[in-house]
Design a protein around this motif. Sequence first.
Motif, PDB file in Angstrom:
ATOM      1  N   ASP A 306     -34.871 -26.161 -12.159  1.00  0.00           N
ATOM      2  CA  ASP A 306     -36.065 -25.945 -12.980  1.00  0.00           C
ATOM      3  C   ASP A 306     -36.128 -24.493 -13.454  1.00  0.00           C
ATOM      4  N   ARG A 314     -32.036 -26.211 -21.473  1.00  0.00           N
ATOM      5  CA  ARG A 314     -31.055 -27.246 -21.117  1.00  0.00           C
ATOM      6  C   ARG A 314     -29.775 -27.123 -21.924  1.00  0.00           C
ATOM      7  N   CYS A 358     -31.068 -32.462 -15.522  1.00  0.00           N
ATOM      8  CA  CYS A 358     -31.315 -32.180 -16.938  1.00  0.00           C
ATOM      9  C   CYS A 358     -31.349 -33.469 -17.753  1.00  0.00           C
ATOM     10  N   ALA A 361     -34.663 -35.149 -17.084  1.00  0.00           N
ATOM     11  CA  ALA A 361     -35.741 -34.474 -17.804  1.00  0.00           C
ATOM     12  C   ALA A 361     -35.700 -34.794 -19.294  1.00  0.00           C
ATOM     13  N   GLN A 364     -37.150 -38.278 -19.720  1.00  0.00           N
ATOM     14  CA  GLN A 364     -38.588 -38.283 -19.472  1.00  0.00           C
ATOM     15  C   GLN A 364     -39.362 -37.582 -20.582  1.00  0.00           C
ATOM     16  N   ALA A 365     -38.782 -36.525 -21.161  1.00  0.00           N
ATOM     17  CA  ALA A 365     -39.500 -35.748 -22.164  1.00  0.00           C
ATOM     18  C   ALA A 365     -39.341 -36.298 -23.581  1.00  0.00           C
TER      19      ALA A 365
END
Length: 436
Positions: A306, A314, A358, A361, A364-365
Amino acid sequence: MTSADAGVRHLGVRGLLAAPGFRRLLATRLAAQWGDGLFQAGLAGAVLFNPEREAEPGAIAAGFAVLLLPYSLLGPFAGALLDRWDRRRVLVVAALLRALFVLLTASAVGSGLDGVPLYAAALLVTGVSRFTGSGLSASLPHVVPRAHLVEANAVATTAGSVTAVVGAATAVLLRGALGAGDGGSAWTTACAAAGSLLAAALAAGFARDALGPDTGTDPGATRTLTAVAHGLLDGGGAVLRTPAVRSALAALVAHRMAFGMSLVVTLLLMRNSFTDQGPFRAGLAGLGQVAACGGAGVLLAGLVTDRLVGALGRARVVPGALGLAALTQLGLGLPMRLPAVLAAAFLLTFAGQVVKLCADAAVQAEIGDEVRGRVFALYDTLFNVTQVVAVSVAAALVAHDGRSPGLVLAAALVHPVGALGHLLLARPGGGSAGHR
């Protein structure tokens, strides 16, 4: 983390454990994963480190196919059915069936069976385990407030991984006490049934329908199969339309391919080449040390990813992690010495977990909630199938003693190829979807 998440007060482990439902669900997970770790290590010992058997590299590939493919091939179906069946009942029945299949596998080991009969029995165990794992994950929102799901999932996942390692260590200790032949391996494998029976007893303590689904229906098998097929296609389309996701999955696939090739080399080195060196162990105990080093890498990645992404983004962190993995394989993998292999296991697993976090994420994003589950189902399939393919290819090419520098070089080269693919696919026009 979203702006809404930023204002949420963390409960901490003590706060989460204050919720009776979370405590029981976590205990169910830990019992199941202890049994998983014991079963997998017991099976590995029975097939690969058994003086009464002489497993060839092909047996390694078959073993990994048994352990990983059910998670990929059954995962989408498990998800669809768990949205229709009472999850409490699924957890209880799956755990009881798993205990039965564990005993069936142990019987096959004790009888000296090999090949298809042994792997078929083990396939039943790992296939049913998929329903248990998916059911535990799907049930979490029913025992934890939605605002604390990320925190609760992190605690449950970390505790489960540690418990699986403890289960594997238990298998090593049991083999030392019961013997490394077919008889001792059978008793060791059979002990994994205790974890399943305990998980079934714990899950039975939930009230009926307490774990969902809230609006479960049973539309029939045909409609379920159709929904799964459409879901995977929808997930693939969403991935191709989203540069951040398709580039992250390309990097993840590259790492899993290189990791699978390295794993075959490591297994054969531990079994056929290495000998104990001071505190460092060869054989099955050595694989336990490899797993411990990998677990430390996963833990470190969880602590620093994070912050790395926050500082670098990323787009830089993923190629950097793949570069670290390539250098690790060249600098620590090629010498093929026991201490260097353990260090490589730590760094390779760290790099791979950074890439995976990564990728998680990114999904999810960047992916909408209405299709996110289907993307994760596709993600799961790619993740495990890639490793099985890599293991199978490596098993066909590796030397019997594991000393195959060409394979290590090939694995090292896969990482920069993955980094290049990540950079190209991250562009808006980097994939076919970018031209639409």
